[in-house]
Design an enzyme around this catalytic site. Structure first.
Site, mmCIF file in Angstrom:
data_model
loop_
_atom_site.group_PDB
_atom_site.id
_atom_site.type_symbol
_atom_site.label_atom_id
_atom_site.label_comp_id
_atom_site.label_asym_id
_atom_site.label_seq_id
_atom_site.Cartn_x
_atom_site.Cartn_y
_atom_site.Cartn_z
ATOM 1 N N TYR A 79 0.069 59.855 17.252
ATOM 2 C CA TYR A 79 0.091 58.904 18.362
ATOM 3 C C TYR A 79 1.085 59.319 19.437
ATOM 4 O O TYR A 79 0.857 59.082 20.625
ATOM 5 C CB TYR A 79 0.442 57.508 17.845
ATOM 6 C CG TYR A 79 -0.584 56.923 16.907
ATOM 7 C CD1 TYR A 79 -1.797 56.432 17.390
ATOM 8 C CD2 TYR A 79 -0.348 56.862 15.543
ATOM 9 C CE1 TYR A 79 -2.742 55.901 16.528
ATOM 10 C CE2 TYR A 79 -1.288 56.334 14.668
ATOM 11 C CZ TYR A 79 -2.479 55.862 15.169
ATOM 12 O OH TYR A 79 -3.427 55.338 14.310
ATOM 13 N N ASP A 134 16.289 67.567 16.261
ATOM 14 C CA ASP A 134 16.219 66.490 15.277
ATOM 15 C C ASP A 134 16.597 65.185 15.969
ATOM 16 O O ASP A 134 17.763 64.938 16.264
ATOM 17 C CB ASP A 134 17.177 66.791 14.131
ATOM 18 C CG ASP A 134 17.192 65.707 13.060
ATOM 19 O OD1 ASP A 134 16.447 64.715 13.201
ATOM 20 O OD2 ASP A 134 17.954 65.861 12.081
ATOM 21 N N VAL A 183 7.977 58.326 15.246
ATOM 22 C CA VAL A 183 8.591 59.313 14.359
ATOM 23 C C VAL A 183 8.209 59.034 12.913
ATOM 24 O O VAL A 183 8.324 57.902 12.440
ATOM 25 C CB VAL A 183 10.130 59.297 14.495
ATOM 26 C CG1 VAL A 183 10.762 60.275 13.519
ATOM 27 C CG2 VAL A 183 10.535 59.644 15.923
ATOM 28 N N TYR A 238 0.785 50.853 0.877
ATOM 29 C CA TYR A 238 1.273 50.949 2.258
ATOM 30 C C TYR A 238 2.040 49.692 2.652
ATOM 31 O O TYR A 238 3.261 49.658 2.578
ATOM 32 C CB TYR A 238 0.134 51.231 3.241
ATOM 33 C CG TYR A 238 0.677 51.649 4.593
ATOM 34 C CD1 TYR A 238 0.876 52.992 4.889
ATOM 35 C CD2 TYR A 238 1.044 50.706 5.546
ATOM 36 C CE1 TYR A 238 1.426 53.376 6.101
ATOM 37 C CE2 TYR A 238 1.596 51.075 6.753
ATOM 38 C CZ TYR A 238 1.778 52.411 7.028
ATOM 39 O OH TYR A 238 2.326 52.785 8.226
#
Length: 414
Positions: A72, A129, A157, A255
């Protein structure tokens, strides 16, 4: 130049090599699917800070996209560039080429996105990072020098670990159920042959749940917002969003009701806190519930492959791509369309997936799915091709027999 004859080197959903040409073609497809430039960008383009002295830099809104090289985040980056001509910075953490392997797929996708963005310096990409304090400092220095203030921050992320910049502790995320064991069907491949297997996972310990929240929850998102605020880089009307997912009750035990779900709930709670923090500055914060997609992160979640294959078989062309969802998101963020909020103040992009009739059809197929019935119930060939595309393979029009230039530089950050 480094011309190589490269092979995928894959085992099931894991690929060791990426194909530069295929990765570039995937970005090109995203670009073509994004709407052509329109006048829907916010009308107020005035800027403060050093960028205000540069007339060429005073056009278009400024976006910071964290996780810009895949899924995304990549789709949101390409749509921002293509449709709205946004300036700003994308951040990703990608691996360069080595003697044994190609660069990561995200490396090649970023290089192509930068080419499409143009060479005027309007949008840059930082390889770092995003969890680290050093990345935040470098990114904010660039934004402050080049643009002055930021209009949008998109946080997308997914990572297996995070080092807390304050304590130095390394947290590792896990994909496990909470409370009780998880037993469910899974999609497996024996070579090219799809199979319906089964999986059982023991429940996560409390410390595993907490570590997953530290990695995939809202802690780092809040650090980014705090850093922007402390530097005075939050523009009036600023809007930040972070990607989340709800999904079907078929996958909920692993999930939404599992360790990842605990992290997503923390992310959503963080959005409410950020909304309160940003309100005095004229800012807003929301999570965005996206629909199902084949991403490098989702392929690691048990049962998601089977669910997504069944969902695509039910929907066909009604299955919305990340490009379509990113377009819908930017329309809402820029005011071209009203925000579609649920009762928890989350932006919803998943109506096409969560439609009652669609879910009923997927449930029926899930119950009937066996290795023998799979060919008539699920789009396994489509799913397998989508996984390959994540690494630049199985992309139509790409010549995989020809030697390929694998040494591609990371775009320069001016």
């Amino acid at each position: 130049m480094t011309l190589r004859e490269i092979k995928p080197g894959n085992r099931s959903f894991l690929y060791l090599n990426s194909h530069p040409g295929g990765c570039a073609a995937v970005v090109d497809e995203l670009w073509e699917r994004a709407p052509a430039p329109t006048d829907t960008a916010p009308a107020d383009t005035a800027r403060t800070g050093p960028a205000a002295a540069d007339p060429a830099a005073a056009d278009g809104p400024v976006a910071l996209i964290i996780g810009s090289s895949a899924g995304y985040g990549l789709a949101a980056t390409v749509a921002a560039l293509r449709t709205y001509g946004m300036r700003g910075l994308g951040i990703a953490f990608e691996a360069p080429e080595t003697e044994r392997r190609t660069a990561s797929a995200g490396w090649y996708r970023t290089a192509r996105a930068a080419e499409l963005a143009g060479t005027d310096g309007g949008f840059a990409f930082l390889n770092a990072d995003a969890f680290s304090a050093a990345a935040k400092e470098e990114a904010l220095d660039h934004l402050a020098t080049r643009y002055g203030q930021v209009d949008y921050l998109v946080y997308s992320v997914a990572a297996p670990r995070r080092t807390d910049p304050g304590t130095g502790e390394v947290h590792h995320s896990v994909i496990k159920p909470l409370g009780s064991a998880y037993r469910a069907k899974t999609l497996q491949f024996d070579g090219d042959t799809p199979l319906v297997g089964s999986l059982e996972l023991a429940p996560a310990a409390d410390q595993e749940r907490d570590a997953t929240v530290q990695v995939m929850g809202g802690a780092d998102w809040k650090l980014w917002i705090d850093a922007l605020t402390d530097r005075g880089l939050v523009r009036d009307g600023f809007h930040t969003v972070a990607l989340t997912y709800v999904g079907s009750d078929l996958t909920a035990p692993i999930y939404r009701a599992g360790t990842i779900g605990a992290a997503k709930r923390h992310l959503e709670d963080t959005a409410h806190r950020l909304q309160q923090d940003l309100a005095p500055l004229g800012g807003r914060a929301h999570t965005v519930v996206a629909g199902a997609a084949v991403t490098q992160a989702s392929t690691a979640i048990p049962s998601i492959a089977l669910y997504t294959s069944l969902l695509h078989a039910v929907l066909g062309d009604g299955f919305q791509s990340t490009a379509q969802q990113a377009t819908a998101l930017w329309q809402q963020l820029t005011g071209a369309a009203p925000l579609q909020l649920d009762e928890e103040q989350r932006i919803r992009l998943d109506g096409w997936e969560m439609d009652d009739k669609v879910q009923a059809a997927v449930h029926e197929r899930w119950a009937a799915a066996t290795t023998d019935t799979l060919p008539e119930l699920a789009d396994t060939a489509w799913f397998r091709a989508q996984v390959g595309r994540l690494y630049g393979w199985d992309v139509p029009g790409t010549d995989y027999t020809a030697p390929t230039e694998t040494t591609v530089p990371w775009p320069t950050v001016d």
